[in-house]
Design a protein around this motif. Structure first.
Motif, mmCIF file in Angstrom:
data_model
loop_
_atom_site.group_PDB
_atom_site.id
_atom_site.type_symbol
_atom_site.label_atom_id
_atom_site.label_comp_id
_atom_site.label_asym_id
_atom_site.label_seq_id
_atom_site.Cartn_x
_atom_site.Cartn_y
_atom_site.Cartn_z
ATOM 1 N N THR A 1 -51.849 69.118 -14.421
ATOM 2 C CA THR A 1 -51.565 68.254 -15.562
ATOM 3 C C THR A 1 -52.823 68.204 -16.418
ATOM 4 O OG1 THR A 1 -52.425 66.101 -14.799
ATOM 5 C CG2 THR A 1 -50.269 66.797 -13.928
ATOM 6 N N ARG B 1 -54.698 65.871 -16.697
ATOM 7 C CA ARG B 1 -55.668 65.037 -16.002
ATOM 8 C C ARG B 1 -56.235 65.700 -14.744
ATOM 9 N NH1 ARG B 1 -53.073 58.907 -16.203
ATOM 10 N NH2 ARG B 1 -52.962 58.737 -18.473
ATOM 11 N N SER B 2 -55.865 66.930 -14.479
ATOM 12 C CA SER B 2 -56.374 67.636 -13.303
ATOM 13 C C SER B 2 -57.867 67.917 -13.431
ATOM 14 C CB SER B 2 -55.629 68.961 -13.119
ATOM 15 O OG SER B 2 -54.253 68.750 -12.882
ATOM 16 N N GLY C 1 -52.287 60.629 -11.973
ATOM 17 C CA GLY C 1 -51.597 61.669 -12.726
ATOM 18 C C GLY C 1 -52.270 63.016 -12.700
ATOM 19 N N GLU D 1 -49.274 65.189 -10.369
ATOM 20 C CA GLU D 1 -48.024 65.018 -11.101
ATOM 21 C C GLU D 1 -48.240 63.879 -12.082
ATOM 22 O OE1 GLU D 1 -44.371 64.989 -8.679
ATOM 23 O OE2 GLU D 1 -45.693 65.320 -6.953
ATOM 24 N N GLU D 2 -47.920 64.103 -13.334
ATOM 25 C CA GLU D 2 -48.203 63.088 -14.353
ATOM 26 C C GLU D 2 -47.539 61.760 -14.056
ATOM 27 O OE1 GLU D 2 -48.818 64.238 -18.623
ATOM 28 O OE2 GLU D 2 -47.578 65.948 -17.995
ATOM 29 N N SER D 3 -46.426 61.788 -13.361
ATOM 30 C CA SER D 3 -45.665 60.563 -13.119
ATOM 31 C C SER D 3 -46.073 59.844 -11.842
ATOM 32 C CB SER D 3 -44.170 60.895 -13.047
ATOM 33 O OG SER D 3 -43.913 61.777 -11.972
ATOM 34 N N ASN E 1 -49.069 58.163 -9.302
ATOM 35 C CA ASN E 1 -50.426 57.649 -9.162
ATOM 36 C C ASN E 1 -50.696 57.286 -7.709
ATOM 37 O OD1 ASN E 1 -51.124 57.608 -12.033
ATOM 38 N ND2 ASN E 1 -49.550 56.027 -12.175
#
Length: 253
Positions: free
Chosen positions: A160, A162-163, A187, A190-192, A194
């Motif tokens: 993502t 944010r990786s 995220g 997977e962005e969804s 946490n």
């Protein structure tokens, strides 16, 4: 008999500080030398202490062998599982337990969320090592040179936006995790999804495993999940105490 056992066991932490002669042992225990000698001879017979050529006593090899055997037979999953279940019952979210083995971080236990939206992680499956919160905790505890060597060998897939993008960024993140004593994945895989995680430490203070709570954005926001961090850390501390053989009373001493 209980007083004799107590005195004998009191000799072991004394010798852990370094070799001591008969007079020093007797003085520390507050007993006559003849009493101290009987205790030392019994411990010596069982290999728990050893008399050196200079007549001083040190801890015996048998003691270290027993400690190593006990550590090898400790099943951290068995110890942690009831704690993970209680945490899951309290917060309702997915709880994971992970360890670092042979260059991988693996999930070794999981308690599923009570919500309809489930995570597809599986016990025995490696985690996304460059982004997972449990992986950050386990790798952050490595010695500096080893931590750098591991970071430089890894690939950095961009799951993502944010990786973690590269080794330099990963090492900065690990240093932050090392200092604060907990980790997140907000995220990054997977962005969804946490995640917040805390370390489980052994008797030597090193991180032996890591546990986490994960939840999708549709259930709780990242900020809401972060409010569970104190609860996650308390659970990890409770597991650490049981795994290392410490009690709350001893921790406070």
């Amino acid at each position: 008999m209980s007083q004799t056992v107590d005195r004998a066991l009191s000799i072991l932490p004394l010798l852990a500080e370094g070799p001591a002669d008969l007079g020093q042992v007797a003085e520390r225990l507050g007993v006559h030398k003849s009493t101290a000698l009987r205790l030392l001879r019994t411990l010596d017979e069982h290999g728990l202490v050893y008399r050196q050529s200079d007549q001083r006593y040190r801890l015996g090899a048998r003691l270290f062998a027993l400690a190593q055997e006990a550590m090898e037979n400790l099943d951290i999953r068995e110890i942690a599982h009831p704690h993970l279940v209680r945490l899951n019952e309290e917060c309702g979210h997915t709880v994971h337990l992970a360890v670092h083995e042979e260059n991988e971080v693996l999930y070794i236990d999981k308690v599923d969320s009570r919500y309809p939206v489930r995570m597809y992680s599986r016990i025995g499956k490696p985690v996304a090592i460059t982004v997972a919160a449990v992986a950050k905790l386990l790798l952050a505890d490595l010695p500096d040179a080893e931590r750098r060597a591991v970071a430089e060998k890894l690939d950095y897939p961009l799951y993502t936006p944010r990786s973690t993008p590269n080794a330099a960024a990963f090492l900065r993140e690990l240093e932050k995790v090392r200092e604060q004593g907990w980790a997140t994945d907000l995220g990054g895989h997977e962005e969804s999804i946490n995640c917040v995680a805390a370390p489980i430490r052994g008797a030597d203070g090193r991180v032996a495993a890591a546990m986490s709570v994960s939840a999708p954005n549709v259930v709780v926001t990242a900020d809401e999940l972060l409010t569970l961090l104190p609860l996650v850390r308390r659970t990890a501390d409770a597991i650490s105490r049981e795994y290392s053989g410490r009690t709350p009373a001893k921790d406070a001493e």
